[in-house]
Design a protein around this motif. Structure first.
Motif, PDB file in Angstrom:
ATOM      1  N   ALA A   1       0.829  -1.204   0.000  1.00 31.64           N
ATOM      2  CA  ALA A   1       0.000   0.000   0.000  1.00 31.64           C
ATOM      3  C   ALA A   1       0.867   1.258   0.000  1.00 31.64           C
ATOM      4  CB  ALA A   1      -0.929   0.004   1.212  1.00 31.64           C
ATOM      5  N   ILE A   2       1.915   1.245   0.823  1.00 36.67           N
ATOM      6  CA  ILE A   2       2.823   2.402   0.862  1.00 36.67           C
ATOM      7  C   ILE A   2       3.503   2.577  -0.497  1.00 36.67           C
ATOM      8  CG2 ILE A   2       4.927   3.333   1.907  1.00 36.67           C
ATOM      9  CD1 ILE A   2       4.140   1.870   4.483  1.00 36.67           C
TER      10      ILE A   2
ATOM     11  N   ILE B   1       0.890   3.913  -3.015  1.00 39.57           N
ATOM     12  CA  ILE B   1       0.583   5.325  -2.787  1.00 39.57           C
ATOM     13  C   ILE B   1       1.746   6.212  -3.219  1.00 39.57           C
ATOM     14  CG2 ILE B   1       0.149   7.054  -0.991  1.00 39.57           C
ATOM     15  CD1 ILE B   1      -1.389   4.846   0.526  1.00 39.57           C
ATOM     16  N   SER B   2       2.966   5.785  -2.893  1.00 40.55           N
ATOM     17  CA  SER B   2       4.154   6.544  -3.311  1.00 40.55           C
ATOM     18  C   SER B   2       4.247   6.602  -4.833  1.00 40.55           C
ATOM     19  CB  SER B   2       5.415   5.895  -2.736  1.00 40.55           C
ATOM     20  OG  SER B   2       5.372   5.856  -1.328  1.00 40.55           O
TER      21      SER B   2
ATOM     22  N   ALA C   1       1.726   6.417  -6.990  1.00 45.98           N
ATOM     23  CA  ALA C   1       0.693   7.315  -7.497  1.00 45.98           C
ATOM     24  C   ALA C   1       1.068   8.779  -7.270  1.00 45.98           C
ATOM     25  CB  ALA C   1      -0.646   7.002  -6.831  1.00 45.98           C
ATOM     26  N   ALA C   2       1.633   9.069  -6.095  1.00 47.56           N
ATOM     27  CA  ALA C   2       2.015  10.446  -5.778  1.00 47.56           C
ATOM     28  C   ALA C   2       3.102  10.944  -6.713  1.00 47.56           C
ATOM     29  CB  ALA C   2       2.474  10.537  -4.319  1.00 47.56           C
TER      30      ALA C   2
END
Length: 576
Positions: free
Chosen positions: A375-376, A379-380, A382-383
């Motif tokens: 998940a991390i 998310i990283s 996508a960011a």
């Protein structure tokens, strides 16, 4: 050697440990869980050493489950008779295998020596996009983590500042490798000019340079290179020294990360397949030059090796191995977006095979751990994609003047969604026109000299692959997880094509441009592990055993020949 069929299901558990860790009669066996012990005098003694596992295999309706159980908690191999104890050389080899791993030692020697050779033989800034790669690394070294937009009369552009004397050497190199000289003249026009420009001090004054293509990368894969640049500044090295220090920092990172990954497979014959992938000439060449691909390749090989160990060999990871697997899950997606799915595969590792907590009754947090890391990482990913998205508008400046402004990611994405049939047609045409080129590049198209590795290199590498695949351990991953890994590998290949279609190919172009064979190297180990899971054939000696010593020598010599031939050809054509 002959090919042998997969043993009957009831024999898998009884023979698996012997195949994974044993050598021919009278040699030492490495047991990953309990250290080393002399090999059993016969297959019957090996069988006797695992009565519970054998009984489980006989009673169970699923040979795969029983094999996984035996591999997860392997029993010690029965010791040999007094008169059959191994000699000094064999004991020494066993100690190396237990502590480091023979393939790890071979990797450190081969990649270390040839990576250093490439770093010296390759002229400054002649690596893949090395001018723009160095520019981004220099920016990261001085705190520039996000893309910086710069003025360019040609169109949208991103870049940064580099020392004037560095820019002078890179500019000279750019003109030099773009000057096409007739054979048999060397590609380098004047080696002395590189010496003169390389001996200049690194100036305090800087100048603006364009590196839109690498500005899109996060700072993570440039951290080793950034450390090299800062170290060169502390030591007050000249221009040539700074370039070399930056290259060596990347090489050291590759040796440490990949060396750790191959060491995790010690005691298993598949370590030689991991070695073969890790020392492909293109991988070692990149490790010896400045590029984000050095760290990307290393992390991809690390996560692949640890998935092979835990998922396909049924072994529990150690705590350091678990930490590396989770760290790679987070970092790989922001090193290169095309490998985000590869990193996510760590969620398939069973909780009891992670190095933390109770192996018999995993707690909830153990099961959640890989999902949290994924998940991390997601998310990283996508960011960073959102941060770097604007740089896609400037990618067309890498093409000829007549195609400036023709690379429009938004238009390409709209076309894929509205007319997928057309995209598939372009994809098919690309394969028809370029597949043999990608095959050669998988072994090596060496930087911006565009020199292909020689036929001897390809043949020697193929021999190493054939032998390392032929002696590999039998993989025991369950069917569902194996299918998920295969589908992920296919999706990752598709992402390579889709990414380059959107970010580098002009709208309306007849093929997907920019695809290179080296992009498939990070996917090789896991793809071959899936192949091995379903392929029952292995190479055996006349005694019916799978040999280890001679194949290990063959793989090491073959990869050495492959690298040597590539260096000789490159040096001859570039320097004369």
């Amino acid at each position: 050697m002959t090919a042998v069929d997969r043993p009957a299901e009831s024999d898998i558990v009884a023979t698996e440990i012997g195949e994974n860790g044993s050598t021919p009669h009278g040699e030492t066996v490495t047991d990953p869980a309990h250290g080393t012990a002399p090999a059993a005098a016969s297959g019957a003694e090996t069988l006797a050493a695992q009565p519970v596992a054998a009984a489980t295999a006989t009673r169970s309706g699923s040979a795969v489950e029983s094999a996984e159980a035996a591999l997860a908690q392997p029993a010690k191999i029965a010791p040999a008779a007094d008169g059959e104890r191994p000699g000094g050389w064999t004991r020494a080899a066993a100690r190396i295998e237990q502590r480091i791993g023979a393939a790890t030692l071979a990797f450190l020697l081969l990649a270390g020596v040839f990576g250093a050779v490439w770093s010296v033989v390759t002229p400054p800034f002649w690596g893949h996009d090395e001018i723009t790669q160095f520019g981004r690394a220099y920016q990261v070294a001085h705190g520039g983590f996000t893309p910086e937009k710069i003025h360019d009369d040609r169109g949208p552009a991103w870049g940064g500042q580099v020392p004037v004397t560095i820019n002078a050497l890179s500019g000279y190199a750019f003109d030099d490798y773009n000057s096409k000289r007739d054979e048999p003249e060397p590609m380098i026009e004047n080696p002395h000019d590189y010496d003169v420009l390389g001996a200049l001090p690194v100036s305090k004054q800087t100048s603006q340079v364009w590196f839109t293509n690498t500005a899109a990368y996060s700072p993570v894969p440039y951290l080793p290179a950034a450390v090299g640049i800062r170290l060169a500044e502390v030591l007050d090295l000249d221009v040539g020294g700074m370039v070399l220090a930056t290259r060596w920092a990347g090489l050291l990172a590759y040796l440490l990360i990949v060396g750790f990954a191959i060491r995790a497979l010690r005691g298993h014959r598949v370590q030689w397949l991991a070695l073969t992938v890790a020392v492909l000439p293109i991988a070692v060449f990149q490790a010896g030059t400045v590029t984000a691909d050095t760290v990307t390749n290393a992390l991809a090989l690390a996560v692949s090796a640890l998935i092979v160990k835990s998922l396909f060999l049924g072994q529990r990871l150690s705590r350091p191995e678990t930490v590396v697997a989770l760290a790679a899950t987070i970092l790989l997606p922001i090193c290169k977006p095309t490998y985000v799915l590869l990193a996510m595969l760590t969620v398939l590792i069973p909780a009891q095979r992670l190095g933390f907590g109770n192996a018999e009754r995993p707690a909830v947090w153990q099961r959640v751990l890989p999902w949290a890391a994924a998940a991390i990482g997601g998310i990283s990913f996508a960011a960073w994609m959102k941060i770097a998205a604007p740089t896609g508008d400037g990618m067309s400046l890498m093409r000829g003047k007549d195609q400036w402004g023709s690379v429009r990611p938004g238009d390409q994405l709209k076309e894929i969604l509205s007319d997928p049939g057309h995209f598939l047609s372009v994809f098919g045409d690309s394969i028809a026109r370029r597949d043999e080129r990608w095959f050669t590049q998988f072994f090596g198209e060496l930087g911006f000299s565009y020199i292909d590795v020689p036929a001897l290199t390809i043949c020697a590498s193929l021999l190493a692959f054939a032998v390392s695949i032929g002696i590999a351990d039998r993989m025991v991953g369950d069917r569902l997880r194996t299918w998920l890994v295969l589908l992920t590998m296919l999706a990752s290949v598709a992402m390579i094509y889709v990414t380059l279609y959107m970010s580098f190919t002009p709208v309306g172009y007849f093929m997907i441009d920019g695809v290179q064979g080296r992009y498939f190297v990070p996917l090789a180990l896991l793809t071959l592990a899936v192949f091995l899971r379903w392929m029952p054939l292995r190479l055996t000696g006349t005694d019916g055993r799978i040999p280890t010593r001679i194949p290990a020598i063959v793989v090491t010599l073959s990869t050495t020949v492959a690298l040597t031939a590539a260096v000789i050809k490159y040096s001859t054509l570039v320097w004369g």
